[in-house]
Motif scaffolding. Structure first.
Motif, PDB file in Angstrom:
ATOM      1  N   GLU A 370       0.741  -1.392  -0.080  1.00 57.27           N
ATOM      2  CA  GLU A 370      -0.022  -0.067  -0.041  1.00 57.27           C
ATOM      3  C   GLU A 370       0.848   1.277  -0.035  1.00 57.27           C
ATOM      4  O   GLU A 370       0.360   2.193  -0.564  1.00 57.27           O
ATOM      5  CB  GLU A 370      -1.103  -0.218   1.348  1.00 57.27           C
ATOM      6  N   ASP A 432     -10.531   5.456   8.359  1.00 61.74           N
ATOM      7  CA  ASP A 432     -10.338   4.545   7.174  1.00 61.74           C
ATOM      8  C   ASP A 432     -10.707   5.166   5.880  1.00 61.74           C
ATOM      9  O   ASP A 432     -10.040   5.079   4.836  1.00 61.74           O
ATOM     10  CB  ASP A 432     -10.768   3.374   7.387  1.00 61.74           C
ATOM     11  N   ASN A 433     -12.145   5.830   6.021  1.00 61.41           N
ATOM     12  CA  ASN A 433     -12.509   6.467   4.677  1.00 61.41           C
ATOM     13  C   ASN A 433     -11.484   7.781   4.082  1.00 61.41           C
ATOM     14  O   ASN A 433     -11.541   7.718   3.116  1.00 61.41           O
ATOM     15  CB  ASN A 433     -13.923   6.961   4.993  1.00 61.41           C
ATOM     16  N   ARG A 436      -8.399   5.833   2.562  1.00 60.70           N
ATOM     17  CA  ARG A 436      -8.790   5.413   1.152  1.00 60.70           C
ATOM     18  C   ARG A 436      -8.889   6.591   0.019  1.00 60.70           C
ATOM     19  O   ARG A 436      -8.507   6.208  -0.889  1.00 60.70           O
ATOM     20  CB  ARG A 436     -10.147   4.626   1.269  1.00 60.70           C
ATOM     21  N   GLU A 437      -9.438   7.622   0.244  1.00 68.33           N
ATOM     22  CA  GLU A 437      -9.422   8.661  -0.495  1.00 68.33           C
ATOM     23  C   GLU A 437      -7.987   9.193  -0.853  1.00 68.33           C
ATOM     24  O   GLU A 437      -7.775   9.601  -1.899  1.00 68.33           O
ATOM     25  CB  GLU A 437     -10.070  10.118   0.104  1.00 68.33           C
ATOM     26  N   ASN A 439      -4.917   7.590  -0.450  1.00 70.03           N
ATOM     27  CA  ASN A 439      -4.150   6.391  -1.100  1.00 70.03           C
ATOM     28  C   ASN A 439      -4.677   5.303  -1.833  1.00 70.03           C
ATOM     29  O   ASN A 439      -5.357   4.538  -1.481  1.00 70.03           O
ATOM     30  CB  ASN A 439      -3.336   5.887   0.103  1.00 70.03           C
ATOM     31  N   VAL A 440      -4.549   5.532  -3.157  1.00 69.94           N
ATOM     32  CA  VAL A 440      -5.277   4.561  -4.114  1.00 69.94           C
ATOM     33  C   VAL A 440      -4.839   2.936  -3.855  1.00 69.94           C
ATOM     34  O   VAL A 440      -5.701   2.107  -3.930  1.00 69.94           O
ATOM     35  CB  VAL A 440      -4.903   4.923  -5.450  1.00 69.94           C
ATOM     36  N   TYR A 442      -3.943   1.585  -0.969  1.00 70.77           N
ATOM     37  CA  TYR A 442      -4.916   1.159   0.250  1.00 70.77           C
ATOM     38  C   TYR A 442      -6.294   1.060  -0.386  1.00 70.77           C
ATOM     39  O   TYR A 442      -6.927  -0.137   0.363  1.00 70.77           O
ATOM     40  CB  TYR A 442      -4.640   2.254   1.436  1.00 70.77           C
ATOM     41  N   GLU A 443      -6.882   2.022  -0.933  1.00 67.73           N
ATOM     42  CA  GLU A 443      -8.090   1.677  -1.478  1.00 67.73           C
ATOM     43  C   GLU A 443      -8.256   0.425  -2.158  1.00 67.73           C
ATOM     44  O   GLU A 443      -9.126  -0.193  -1.883  1.00 67.73           O
ATOM     45  CB  GLU A 443      -8.720   2.806  -2.357  1.00 67.73           C
ATOM     46  N   ASP A 444      -7.658  -0.028  -2.932  1.00 67.55           N
ATOM     47  CA  ASP A 444      -7.616  -1.191  -3.795  1.00 67.55           C
ATOM     48  C   ASP A 444      -7.354  -2.298  -2.936  1.00 67.55           C
ATOM     49  O   ASP A 444      -8.176  -3.396  -3.335  1.00 67.55           O
ATOM     50  CB  ASP A 444      -6.469  -1.319  -4.838  1.00 67.55           C
ATOM     51  N   ALA A 447     -10.862  -2.457  -1.174  1.00 68.92           N
ATOM     52  CA  ALA A 447     -12.190  -2.748  -1.949  1.00 68.92           C
ATOM     53  C   ALA A 447     -11.911  -4.154  -2.415  1.00 68.92           C
ATOM     54  O   ALA A 447     -12.909  -4.523  -2.691  1.00 68.92           O
ATOM     55  CB  ALA A 447     -12.124  -1.786  -2.974  1.00 68.92           C
ATOM     56  N   ARG A 453     -10.465  -3.259   7.216  1.00 67.66           N
ATOM     57  CA  ARG A 453     -10.437  -2.029   7.552  1.00 67.66           C
ATOM     58  C   ARG A 453      -9.605  -1.888   8.759  1.00 67.66           C
ATOM     59  O   ARG A 453      -9.496  -2.817   9.624  1.00 67.66           O
ATOM     60  CB  ARG A 453     -11.813  -1.409   7.680  1.00 67.66           C
TER      61      ARG A 453
END
Length: 500
Positions: A370, A432-433, A436-437, A439-440, A442-444, A447, A453
């Motif tokens: 990440e 967490d939200n 995620r916004e 760091n792409v 971490y978002e991946d 998701a 989380r």
């Protein structure tokens, strides 16, 4: 107006003009400094090993001198420690600044007679700029406290050796000695808590006008003052008007420090390190630190994502872009050459060149690919605390790797300013939200159902302080890293966590 503040007015005006003029010539000064450094060090061991006589420009320099961290530079340091002259700079260092490294153990960073003025004048220039910008000259008549390491020095062969803040303490101008707190004897106390009690005892009845230090240790000083008196710091010291800080990102500590003071004070940020005084806030009303481009240091910048590459892109000052995350590389009249100090910075302005410190190269979390950096976790927790109206005192993040049942996740150790939120899971979701916004990668992972989380482990009151005490790192310039790629710090913190 007393004598010191009266004399400070014209001096501050002169220096402020000099700094503004230097800021307009940053690129030219950097070119000149590189040439001067190469010329002066051509006959040193390092200069001969890297054929300095053949270097004509920056492109030549990049070809001849590879980027090194401390471990790669260490053989030259060992020669100096053995007593050899003219190793990386002419003669012998005036000092070794001793600092702890994450991989190299104790590091010995040379400070030479040529480089010492960089360390001394950096903080001075920041305060003189503040005087001109604010019109506040009177603080120089009161007592000034510098929460620092011990000024007692040992010897490495013939070279005085100690903490940077202790070394700098020996060079405080004579005209400030009568203002300086605490006393030399108190400053030499090694045990931080004993020292802190003595500092409180010495300063409580004084007219303190400026307080300086690393934010978590200033907070400890403020807490002791309040425990002793039951009053806010601003009430104890009615003429306290300037707080000078550096060493860590200030934002996570800012609200509680202001709350402890009980009123607004002016704040000035510095960027000092054992390797050099790199930048300072030249206008206390504006964000960003003015890069110190005319003080014996040549700067290079490597895109942070490339710093582990065999041949990363190396940029001079004129080639940088606003918003890019760079590893900062220095060559200097302390005898450091293409030296990776381990910090990352971002430029927020190129006219003049101003930076923010975005984190540490080694302090990132990428146990699962990440590559989360310090700036991202600090942004996430700040946004979450604003939304939830929650205060925090300290935090760090580590991976929890599940080899068997269940998915892995990030574990956040957080000391709250008061009881933890009633709904800790909801607060964790806020962090967490935002992350995620930000760091792409971490978002991946979230998701894609690869990571759970994040989860929060709330700490006891003073849990981080107790942990630092348990590992012998309480006080001085020590601080808990924001991010780790292993569980060493996390496991050490567990005994100081709140019981579930």
């Amino acid at each position: 107006m007393k004598v010191k503040s009266l004399l400070a007015r014209p001096f501050a005006g002169i220096v402020h003009k000099q700094i503004k003029k230097a800021a307009e010539n940053s690129v030219e000064d950097q070119d000149r400094i590189l040439k001067e450094l190469i010329t002066k060090a051509a006959k040193t061991d390092f200069g001969k090993d890297h054929d300095f006589d053949a270097i004509k420009n920056y492109e030549d320099f990049k070809k001849q001198v590879p980027i090194r961290d401390y471990e790669a530079f260490k053989p030259y340091i060992e020669k100096i420690k053995e007593g050899k002259h003219n190793v990386t700079w002419k003669g012998r260092p005036a000092y070794f600044a001793k600092t702890s490294g994450t991989t190299s153990g104790i590091k010995y960073i040379p400070i030479t007679n040529d480089s010492i003025s960089n360390h001394i004048n950096g903080a001075r220039n920041a305060l003189l700029c503040y005087m001109v910008q604010s019109g506040n000259y009177n603080f120089s008549d009161g007592k000034l406290i510098f929460l620092s390491g011990s000024p007692e020095l040992e010897r490495t062969k013939d070279v005085p050796t100690g903490r940077l803040s202790g070394i700098v303490n020996h060079h405080v101008p004579k005209y400030l000695r009568t203002n300086q707190m605490p006393s030399y004897e108190t400053n030499c106390i090694e045990d931080w808590e004993t020292k802190l009690d003595k500092i409180v005892e010495e300063t409580l009845s004084k007219d303190m006008t400026l307080i300086s230090g690393i934010p978590p240790w200033m907070q400890m000083y403020f807490d002791r003052l309040q425990e002793k008196t039951g009053k806010k710091v601003g009430e104890i010291f009615p003429n306290f008007s300037v707080m000078v800080q550096g060493g860590v990102n200030f934002e996570p500590y800012k609200n509680r420090l202001i709350e402890s003071i009980g009123r607004e004070v002016d704040m000035v940020e510095l960027y000092p390190a054992s390797e050099g005084f790199f930048a300072f806030q030249d206008n206390y009303k504006e964000p960003g630190l003015l890069l110190n481009t005319n003080s014996g240091i040549f700067f290079e910048f490597v895109p942070a994502k490339e710093i582990e590459n065999a041949n990363p892109t190396r940029l001079s000052l004129k080639e940088v872009e606003i918003g890019e995350n760079y590893a900062i590389i220095v060559s200097s009249n302390a005898g450091l050459w293409a030296y990776n100090i381990g910090d990352t910075v971002k430029f927020i302005s190129k006219d003049p060149y101003k930076i923010i410190v975005s984190g540490r190269i080694k302090h990132y979390l990428s146990a699962f690919g990440e590559h989360v950096i310090v700036e991202e976790v600090e942004h996430a927790i700040l946004q979450a605390t604003k939304q939830a109206n929650v205060g925090i005192l300290e935090f760090t993040v580590a991976p929890m790797v599940k080899a068997e049942a269940g998915k892995s996740y990030h574990e956040w150790f957080i000391e709250f300013d008061g009881p933890p939120p009633a709904d800790l899971e909801a607060f964790a979701l806020l962090i967490d939200n935002v992350l995620r916004e930000k760091n792409v990668y971490y978002e991946d992972l979230i998701a894609g159902n690869i990571l759970e989380r994040l989860k929060i482990t709330p700490m006891q009151k003073n849990g981080f302080i107790e942990y630092m005490k348990s590992v012998g790192k309480l006080g001085g310039q020590n601080k808990v890293p924001r991010l780790s790629n292993d569980r060493k710090i996390a496991d050490g913190l567990l005994p100081f966590a709140l019981s579930s």
